[in-house]
Write a protein that holds these residues in place. Structure first.
Motif, PDB file in Angstrom:
ATOM      1  N   GLY A 658       0.822  -1.199   0.000  1.00  0.00           N
ATOM      2  CA  GLY A 658       0.000   0.000   0.000  1.00  0.00           C
ATOM      3  C   GLY A 658       0.856   1.248   0.000  1.00  0.00           C
ATOM      4  O   GLY A 658       2.079   1.175  -0.166  1.00  0.00           O
ATOM      5  N   LYS A 659       0.237   2.393   0.206  1.00  0.00           N
ATOM      6  CA  LYS A 659       0.956   3.653   0.078  1.00  0.00           C
ATOM      7  C   LYS A 659       1.901   3.867   1.249  1.00  0.00           C
ATOM      8  O   LYS A 659       1.610   3.582   2.400  1.00  0.00           O
ATOM      9  N   GLU A 660       3.084   4.373   0.894  1.00  0.00           N
ATOM     10  CA  GLU A 660       4.073   4.649   1.929  1.00  0.00           C
ATOM     11  C   GLU A 660       4.261   6.141   2.054  1.00  0.00           C
ATOM     12  O   GLU A 660       4.231   6.869   1.058  1.00  0.00           O
ATOM     13  N   THR A 661       4.506   6.593   3.259  1.00  0.00           N
ATOM     14  CA  THR A 661       4.808   8.013   3.437  1.00  0.00           C
ATOM     15  C   THR A 661       6.316   8.163   3.462  1.00  0.00           C
ATOM     16  O   THR A 661       7.060   7.182   3.585  1.00  0.00           O
ATOM     17  N   ALA A 662       6.758   9.441   3.348  1.00  0.00           N
ATOM     18  CA  ALA A 662       8.193   9.700   3.380  1.00  0.00           C
ATOM     19  C   ALA A 662       8.785   9.206   4.698  1.00  0.00           C
ATOM     20  O   ALA A 662       9.874   8.628   4.738  1.00  0.00           O
ATOM     21  N   ALA A 663       8.015   9.430   5.772  1.00  0.00           N
ATOM     22  CA  ALA A 663       8.543   9.067   7.083  1.00  0.00           C
ATOM     23  C   ALA A 663       8.779   7.562   7.194  1.00  0.00           C
ATOM     24  O   ALA A 663       9.781   7.114   7.763  1.00  0.00           O
ATOM     25  N   SER A 664       7.891   6.795   6.594  1.00  0.00           N
ATOM     26  CA  SER A 664       8.028   5.349   6.737  1.00  0.00           C
ATOM     27  C   SER A 664       9.200   4.803   5.938  1.00  0.00           C
ATOM     28  O   SER A 664       9.649   3.681   6.153  1.00  0.00           O
ATOM     29  N   LEU A 665       9.693   5.619   4.985  1.00  0.00           N
ATOM     30  CA  LEU A 665      10.821   5.140   4.179  1.00  0.00           C
ATOM     31  C   LEU A 665      12.143   5.236   4.949  1.00  0.00           C
ATOM     32  O   LEU A 665      13.102   4.538   4.622  1.00  0.00           O
ATOM     33  N   VAL A 666      12.183   6.145   5.913  1.00  0.00           N
ATOM     34  CA  VAL A 666      13.432   6.330   6.661  1.00  0.00           C
ATOM     35  C   VAL A 666      13.779   5.036   7.387  1.00  0.00           C
ATOM     36  O   VAL A 666      12.912   4.433   8.035  1.00  0.00           O
ATOM     37  N   GLY A 667      15.021   4.614   7.245  1.00  0.00           N
ATOM     38  CA  GLY A 667      15.445   3.377   7.862  1.00  0.00           C
ATOM     39  C   GLY A 667      15.370   2.186   6.925  1.00  0.00           C
ATOM     40  O   GLY A 667      15.980   1.141   7.174  1.00  0.00           O
ATOM     41  N   GLU A 668      14.639   2.343   5.813  1.00  0.00           N
ATOM     42  CA  GLU A 668      14.589   1.270   4.819  1.00  0.00           C
ATOM     43  C   GLU A 668      15.954   1.154   4.120  1.00  0.00           C
ATOM     44  O   GLU A 668      16.764   2.085   4.144  1.00  0.00           O
TER      45      GLU A 668
END
Lengths: 889, 111
Positions: A658-668
């Motif tokens: 599903g949709k990801e936000t910029a914040a959730s990408l950090v650490g990926e």
């Protein structure tokens, strides 16, 4: 007495021819009688001997001069002189009209001629080179992943060698050159940063350089350099530069073997201040010759052998690249773009040399400007026709009388044409003066170096043709219309010219205002678009940001030292290094993947090495996560990505979570394995706002930033409390101390960014100038017509006033006609402008909307100007005392 | 009077016209002058002088009859005007006065 033998025939003939006709009879009679007398007295022989002396006595001006004819023989020039006299009297009688007429026409002609000069300059680009018709640049054409066709001038090295080994027979020259680049030239103590190129030895001959010193063979020595005259002057002053030693950057030594005249402004090579042998460059850059088909970095120029044409050769070399890479490992993508090699003739470089083949911008610009020039001229001609026909009622009586006295229609046509030629001639003189004074200013706006060709015969011929054409176009209507009057009707005063004349006149006004309103709307939209792009958030803070390019290897390894020294001066907020300047992206790659899924960059992603404090220096705006930090050594395996890249990541991932936000990408984590380097996994540390690095009109490039000591630029953020004037000397002192071999050259980021708008701003300025002139000319015409109308209706207005009409009533009455015309023009102009401008905006990805109010505003503006122009006359007429106006006869 | 108005040759021609009047035209004048002076006189020179005199108003001219030796062309006949007569008289009286004042023994002897 025997019959009189006559005197010598030929002498008689001579006299007959010599002596004036009215004296012939008596003179010839006299000498014949004298001859007879002499013959009787002295005999024929003596008489003949003295005869020629008699004849000679008549060879004197008194007898030769012809008597002036009592009835002079009228010639064409007499009538023409009369026409001109009448024309001149008419001009001086109506001074206001004449000024409007001549002034308007002069402005129109000046615009047309300026544009003519501009177009000539555009079309004669590169003409400077004598082999103009035989030179071409080798280009690679293909199709990008996004489906657009491209044509690239950067070529791989093996292509150049392939051309040389297998196709040399078609070419007189095949010259490899690197891209123009700034280099440091050092001669004794003088250091200069100049743009130059490394090119093979045939260049001076192929480009037919004008050598001021030395010869075309100057580049054959691998350690040689040719300087432009201005560079030679800057480096050596007035001393002879020949044979002097020049150091290029810090690693190349050369001797001056020639000085060439600077490339003129309208050549592709303009701004190339020195030429040096290609082998000199490869001698210090050995990697060049090791490059394969996957590195595009060279230019190849060719000159054809005589008798061979471009298409012929293009067809033969078309598939060179494809044949070589078809079976190459890992080149599938390259094959997919179907690269084809083609020659682009020099004549097409300037106008058809775009990277995107389907972008016809420059050519369209030439035609568009040409069209505008023609239109402005047309407007001026329309004025002339309008004013002339409007005055036809005044001239009608004259025409009637001329016809009654015996003028033929052809003579009247001639009269009106000579009048229009007189006016056009005066306007031409005025326009030449106008051009003379406005050319420097126009050059400034158009970024050209146009010169007025006073001594060029063709220019004057063109000017003459121009006068004839304009005179004919502008004079034809009055000439043929006015001369068609019937004298009886005119002199009886029953000529009803109302409807008949008014209709074409109205049409002309509508046409004029359609053009003007279209131009106004266009100008407004161009300015809106520029403003729109200027207001775009750029993702970093360009104020007080200084960019210094690392031109030589001397900068390497001095990062920490430079940073601490700069910060010690107190005028620097921070300093960081980077691979690209903030206004460019110089490293492109693909090969990203995340959890095993590849991430496709549509046209490549920016991959930019930066040093730790880059974010602080340029003022990154974080959407999520954090900046690089010296405290964490693991940051060397960290990415900071921009929003566009974040979108790319989430786009590729949508199917899974599903949709990801910029914040959730950090650490990926993201794996990056471009072909040219080892695959590595990076952790995303933060997401920043998109930086506008390339064109402010295009969408941002997905970009990743990472720490790697691979820098070309130094970014310096000035302390905001200190002025640049104060800071610069201190910074320069630091650079001078630490890196003494390189002159301190810097750029301001805001200026560099501003340069991205130069082209559009130029269009905007040009368009506004033309729009202004168009509206000015239209208003001049309108003003003249309105004043004429008011004058014609003097009596009517007087009667209306006597009967009780108010000033407002009369003002409405007189202005209404014109307002309606302008409204019609507005209705015509709106769709035209909409069509043209939406087409223009299509080429910008980041573009403004065509909102209705722009059209409304330009319509209202045109209406307002019309009202102002007309009101001046109509109010004056309405305020007139009816007693006076009714008394006039 | 303004003597510069009348050149010597003009004066002689004017006199000749007066002598030959009313049949004075350039050929007979030239012949007459030749006879009187013994020098060759061209009709062209006489004709030019006649025209000058006519311009000054001392002579008047009209076209006369044609003769076969002229090839059927008419001749221009000149007559002295009143002004011309007065000028001639003036010139003559000046000369006379001067001659009368010459003391007899100093008269130049020649031949």
């Amino acid at each position: 007495m025997k019959p009189n033998p006559s005197p010598p025939r030929w002498l008689d003939k001579l006299l007959n021819w010599l002596v004036a006709p009215h004296l012939r009879e008596e003179v010839l009679g006299d000498i014949h009688e004298r001859y007879t007398l002499r013959m009787q007295r002295l005999g024929e022989r003596r008489a003949r001997q003295t005869y020629w002396r008699e004849v000679l006595a008549y060879v004197r001006p008194r007898f030769i001069r012809r008597k002036p004819n009592q009835y002079p023989n009228p010639s064409h020039t007499d009538m023409l002189r009369n026409y001109l006299k009448i024309a001149w009297r008419n001009l001086t009688k109506n001074k206001a009209f004449s000024t409007i007429n001549i002034g308007g026409l002069a402005v129109g002609m000046a615009v047309a001629m300026l544009i003519g000069l501009w177009i000539h300059d555009e079309l004669s680009f590169n003409n400077y080179h004598q082999n103009y018709g035989r030179i071409a640049q080798v280009r690679e054409r293909g199709i990008r992943e996004d489906g657009r066709r491209y044509s690239n001038t950067s070529l791989p090295y093996p292509l150049a060698t392939e051309l040389k080994t297998s196709y040399q027979r078609f070419f007189k020259h095949i010259l490899i050159a690197n891209d123009p680049e700034e280099h440091i030239l050092t001669a004794d103590q003088t250091k200069l940063t100049e743009t130059g190129r490394f090119i093979e030895a045939g260049a001076p001959e192929m480009l037919t350089l004008t050598m001021l010193k030395g010869t075309w063979a100057g580049l054959q020595d691998p350690h040689s350099i040719l300087l432009s005259a201005s560079t030679a002057q800057a480096l050596f002053g007035n001393a002879d530069p020949m044979g002097k030693h020049v150091k290029i950057n810090t690693d190349m030594d050369a001797r001056v073997t020639g000085v060439y005249e600077d490339f003129p402004h309208n050549t592709e090579f303009n701004g190339i201040k020195f030429l040096a042998p290609f082998v000199l460059w490869t001698s210090v850059n050995p990697w060049v010759k090791e490059q394969q088909w996957n590195n595009w970095f060279l230019s190849v120029y060719v000159q054809l052998q005589p008798g061979i044409d471009f298409d012929q050769v293009s067809a033969l070399i078309k598939d060179i690249e494809l044949n070589k890479i078809r079976n190459l490992e890992g080149a599938q993508k390259q094959v997919a773009s179907q690269p084809q090699i083609a020659l682009l003739p020099m004549s097409r470089w300037h106008l058809y040399g775009n990277y995107y083949e389907d972008d016809k911008g420059p050519v369209q610009m030439v035609w568009l400007i040409g069209l505008i020039g023609a239109f402005v001229l047309l407007l001026a001609c329309i004025n002339f026709m309008n004013l002339s026909t409007a005055r036809s009622m005044k001239r009608a009586k004259e025409v009637g009388i001329r016809k009654a006295v015996g003028s033929l229609r052809g003579q009247l046509v001639g009269q009106f044409f000579s009048e229009s030629f007189l006016v056009v001639g005066l306007a031409f003189v005025a326009s030449v003066l106008l051009i003379h004074f406005s050319l420097p200013w126009f050059n400034d706006i158009a970024a050209k170096q146009l010169t007025f060709r006073w001594t060029n015969l063709y220019f004057w011929l063109a000017g003459l043709g121009f006068i004839l054409l304009t005179g004919f176009v502008a004079g034809s209507y009055p000439a043929f219309y006015l001369s068609s009057f019937q004298p009886v009707k005119v002199l009886k005063g029953t000529l009803n010219s109302g409807r008949l004349v008014a209709t074409p006149r109205k049409l002309l006004i509508v046409l004029q205002f359609t053009v003007s309103v279209t131009l106004i709307t266009g100008t407004l939209i161009v300015y809106r678009q520029i403003q729109h792009a200027k207001n775009r958030p750029i993702g970093y803070d360009k104020a007080g940001l200084l960019l210094v390019k690392q031109k030589t290897a001397d900068f390497k390894g001095k990062h920490e030292l430079l940073r601490s020294e700069l910060k010690n001066t107190g005028v620097v907020f921070d300093m960081a290094e980077s691979r690209s300047s903030t206004t460019g992206i110089t490293m492109w790659n693909g090969g990203f993947s995340r959890r095993g899924t590849g991430i496709t960059c549509p046209n490549g992603c920016g991959t930019l090495p930066v040093s730790t404090e880059y974010g602080q220096t340029v003022g990154w705006q974080f959407v999520a996560g954090r900046d690089f930090n010296r405290a964490y050594s693991s940051d060397s395996a960290g990415f900071i990505i921009n929003e566009s890249f974040a979108k790319l990541l989430s786009l590729n991932n949508r199917t899974r979570t599903g949709k990801e936000t910029a914040a959730s990408l950090v650490g990926e984590t993201v794996t990056w394995s471009p072909g040219s380097r080892e695959a590595r996994t990076y952790t995303i540390l933060g997401v920043v706002n998109d930086m506008v690095a390339l064109s402010p009109y295009e969408s941002a490039i997905p970009t990743v930033f990472f720490l790697e000591d691979n820098y070309n630029w130094i970014n310096i953020k000035l302390n905001p409390q200190v002025s640049a004037a104060e800071a610069l000397p201190k910074i320069e002192a630091v650079f001078k101390r630490l890196i003494p071999t390189v002159p301190f050259d810097y750029k301001f980021a805001d200026q560099e960014y501003g340069a991205k708008f130069a082209a559009e701003e130029r269009i905007g300025k040009l368009a506004s100038v033309f729009a202004f002139l168009a509206i000015l000319i239209s208003c001049l015409g309108l003003f003249g017509l309105a004043s004429f109308m008011a004058e014609q209706r003097t009596k009517e207005i007087g009667i209306r006033k006597v009967l009780g009409a108010s000033v407002l009533n009369l003002w409405g009455l007189l202005s209404k006609d014109f307002v309606v015309l302008v409204l019609i023009a507005f209705l015509l102009a709106t769709p035209l402008a909409y069509y043209a401008m939406s087409d223009w905006l299509q080429k910008y990805e980041y573009r403004t909307e065509l909102s209705w109010w722009i059209f409304a505003a330009s319509g209202a503006g045109a209406l307002l100007i019309t009202l102002l122009t007309v009101s001046f006359q109509s109010i004056r007429a309405a305020l007139m005392n009816p007693v006076k106006s009714l008394r006039t006869e | 009077m303004r003597r510069s108005d009348l050149g010597e040759f003009e004066e002689v021609v004017l006199l000749a016209v007066a002598v030959l009047s009313p049949k004075a035209y350039s050929v007979v004048i030239a012949e007459e002058l030749e006879r009187e002076t013994g020098q060759t006189v061209s009709t062209g020179a006489v004709h030019a002088a006649l025209q000058r005199l006519e311009q000054k108003g001392y002579l008047r001219s009209e076209l006369g009859e044609a003769t076969p030796e002229r090839g059927g062309r008419r001749k221009r006949l000149f007559t002295v005007t009143a002004l011309g007569g007065r000028v001639l008289n003036d010139v003559r009286s000046v000369r006379n006065r001067l001659w009368e004042r010459i003391v007899p023994q100093t008269i130049l002897k020649w031949s």
